[in-house]
Design a protein around this motif. Structure first.
Motif, PDB file in Angstrom:
ATOM      1  N   GLY A 148      32.758 -43.115-130.203  1.00  0.00           N
ATOM      2  CA  GLY A 148      32.042 -42.052-130.721  1.00  0.00           C
ATOM      3  C   GLY A 148      32.633 -41.525-132.061  1.00  0.00           C
ATOM      4  N   GLY A 149      33.214 -42.504-132.941  1.00  0.00           N
ATOM      5  CA  GLY A 149      33.919 -42.223-134.063  1.00  0.00           C
ATOM      6  C   GLY A 149      35.303 -41.399-133.917  1.00  0.00           C
ATOM      7  N   ASN A 150      35.939 -41.442-132.756  1.00  0.00           N
ATOM      8  CA  ASN A 150      37.063 -40.721-132.355  1.00  0.00           C
ATOM      9  C   ASN A 150      38.321 -41.675-132.424  1.00  0.00           C
ATOM     10  N   TRP A 151      39.339 -41.222-133.607  1.00  0.00           N
ATOM     11  CA  TRP A 151      40.219 -42.488-133.534  1.00  0.00           C
ATOM     12  C   TRP A 151      41.386 -42.367-132.373  1.00  0.00           C
ATOM     13  N   LYS A 152      41.408 -40.981-131.805  1.00  0.00           N
ATOM     14  CA  LYS A 152      42.258 -40.912-130.958  1.00  0.00           C
ATOM     15  C   LYS A 152      41.901 -41.480-129.561  1.00  0.00           C
ATOM     16  N   ARG A 153      40.619 -41.762-129.367  1.00  0.00           N
ATOM     17  CA  ARG A 153      40.075 -42.352-128.133  1.00  0.00           C
ATOM     18  C   ARG A 153      40.083 -43.857-128.424  1.00  0.00           C
ATOM     19  N   LEU A 154      40.179 -44.191-129.569  1.00  0.00           N
ATOM     20  CA  LEU A 154      40.144 -45.783-129.982  1.00  0.00           C
ATOM     21  C   LEU A 154      41.404 -46.065-129.580  1.00  0.00           C
ATOM     22  N   LEU A 155      42.365 -45.484-130.132  1.00  0.00           N
ATOM     23  CA  LEU A 155      43.831 -46.047-129.928  1.00  0.00           C
ATOM     24  C   LEU A 155      44.106 -45.597-128.493  1.00  0.00           C
TER      25      LEU A 155
END
Length: 491
Positions: free
Chosen positions: A87-94
């Protein structure tokens, strides 16, 4: 004069220094979220690419993603697809990347670093660098000496002073431990030299250093039925033990009493993870390619046929479709893979629905698990006719054989089967960080460091001495030996 000694607050620090502190520390995605919610210092943009990042913490998450070994190994298209999936969320990707990196080793919990691994009738646990075991000590696999036949509760294994265990693997008859120094210790059955000690074919009742790997620091081990796979920090693979089906990957069927390097994998790129089934091995390279070798029975090698492979062979299904695999799990009769987008693939014997496709049909090639495509999976775990998938919100899905209650669904009989993934409602109240399933039992660790087990407990493999089995998760407690010793010393 007084101003010289005035303590500086975070607000006084320049944003670039705060950024450096955050990116050089070992912060988890959850830590960053807490920081962002706690202070406007971390929630503001501070002029750092304000058009692209919502906050300083968002920028930190972006930086940490690009320092991840998993993310760096992915192509640009794979990185873009994963970013969109998050969802374009870097924290979730991390959070996804960190969970994947921890899935084959230790996970960080609020109670410290932990790892769980389940064998045939036993369980091994790392908790804050110490190693514990419980269950049946068949051929010395628990590591407590020849006089110990069973441990009804998690009992600490004695290792050399200052030894810190960072990864453990235990299968049917033997176990292997990796220390922070890269040294590997093994114990258990060594009849086929699976423990890597040439000078004896007798059981190794206490952990013993694998001398043949001196000078080759390891980061992971994987134990098969009668063999062991060693993965060095440089990404090279070594194997020892029985080689009946070519599961050692040397191009022959000659047993190896001590670890020998798998030469073909030296030319394929750095290996980042290995998994060992009863008579076959899966290895994943940093460029997302899966190589399999050994027994081709049940289609576990993923090549569409049941021929044995004496040398590592790339699974073409993933390559043809441009699928970047990040982790694999080798079950007794089937296999599971996780790709860089959090999608799950299964192949092999479909008995009891172990592949999760709604039927019991065998799959000769890897097939995506469509029912979980809306979830971001971070860990896959396969063993005896059952599979578990952990997704990034901490929920666990299980499918396959429900014998002994080891699938964790209390509303179904022990002889039932689940052919499609179903969430474990009994664990919904917890955020699971890691799960491991053995022959007839399963153990899960939460982000709080709590341990839950379910399934067969006939030999105390769940760490309880008063139960024969559990159809739903029951908490397991580990006695803190170090704390007890400190208390005794103070008295």
């Amino acid at each position: 004069m007084a101003d010289r000694y005035r303590s500086a607050s975070l607000e006084d620090l320049p944003s670039h220094l705060i950024l450096e502190i955050l990116t050089t520390g070992r912060l988890s995605a959850a830590d960053l979220v807490h920081l962002e919610l706690t202070s406007s210092i971390f929630g503001g943009g501070h002029g750092l690419y304000p058009q692209k990042f919502r906050s300083l913490v968002d920028f930190v998450a972006f930086q940490l993603c690009f320092s991840s070994s998993v993310y760096k190994g992915m192509g640009w298209n794979s990185q873009k697809q994963l970013f969109d999936r998050c969802g374009g969320n870097w924290k979730r990707l991390l959070r996804f990347l960190q969970a994947v990196e921890e899935s084959s080793g230790m996970v960080e919990t609020s109670a410290g670093n932990m790892q769980i691994t389940t064998g045939m009738y036993h369980t091994l646990l790392i908790s804050n660098s110490s190693i514990y075991s419980c269950g049946s000590s068949l051929t010395g696999v628990l590591g407590h000496g020849p006089e110990t036949t069973q441990c009804v509760a998690f009992t600490q294994i004695s290792l050399p002073p200052l030894a810190h265990v960072v990864q453990v693997s235990a299968s049917h008859n033997h176990a292997a431990f990796v220390l922070n120094t890269g040294e590997v210790f093994t114990c258990g059955g060594n009849s086929s030299f699976s423990c890597g000690h040439r000078d004896t074919s007798r059981p190794i009742f206490r952990p013993r250093l694998v001398d043949a790997m001196k000078g080759v620091p390891c980061k992971q081990v994987a134990t098969g039925l009668n063999s062991t796979v060693f993965l060095s920090r440089q990404g090279k693979v070594y194997t020892c033990g029985a080689n009946t089906y070519g599961q050692l990957g040397h191009g022959d069927t000659i047993d190896r009493p001590t670890p020998s390097i798998v030469q073909l994998l030296e030319t394929t790129g750095s290996v980042v993870q290995v998994a060992a089934g009863p008579g076959y091995v899966l290895s994943v390279t940093d460029n997302g390619v899966v190589y399999s070798f050994g027994s081709g029975s049940n289609f576990c090698l993923g090549h569409g046929e049941q021929h044995n492979e004496l040398l590592p062979r790339a699974i073409q299904t993933f390559q043809r479709k441009g699928i970047h695999v990040v982790r694999v799990s080798a079950g007794d009769e089937h296999a599971v893979a996780l790709d860089s987008n959090g999608f799950v693939y299964t192949w092999g014997k479909g008995y009891c629905g172990a592949l999760g496709h709604g039927d019991e049909s065998d799959k000769t090639l890897p097939v995506i698990l469509n029912s979980l495509k809306n979830h971001l999976a971070v860990q896959v775990c396969a063993r005896k006719r059952k599979t578990f998938v952990l997704v990034d919100n901490g929920s666990v899905y299980g499918f396959g054989w429900m014998g002994f209650g080891s699938l964790g669904f209390p509303d179904r009989g022990p002889s039932d089967k689940g052919t499609k993934p179903r969430v474990l409602d009994s664990l919904r109240a917890h955020r699971v960080s890691q799960i491991s399933t053995g022959l007839y039992h399963t153990i899960a660790i939460t982000d709080k460091g709590r341990i839950f087990g379910f399934g067969d407990n006939e030999r105390a493999q769940l760490g309880h001495d008063s139960l024969r089995g559990c159809l739903e998760p029951m908490e397991i407690f580990v006695e803190d030996v170090a704390a007890d010793e400190n208390d005794a010393a103070q008295q």
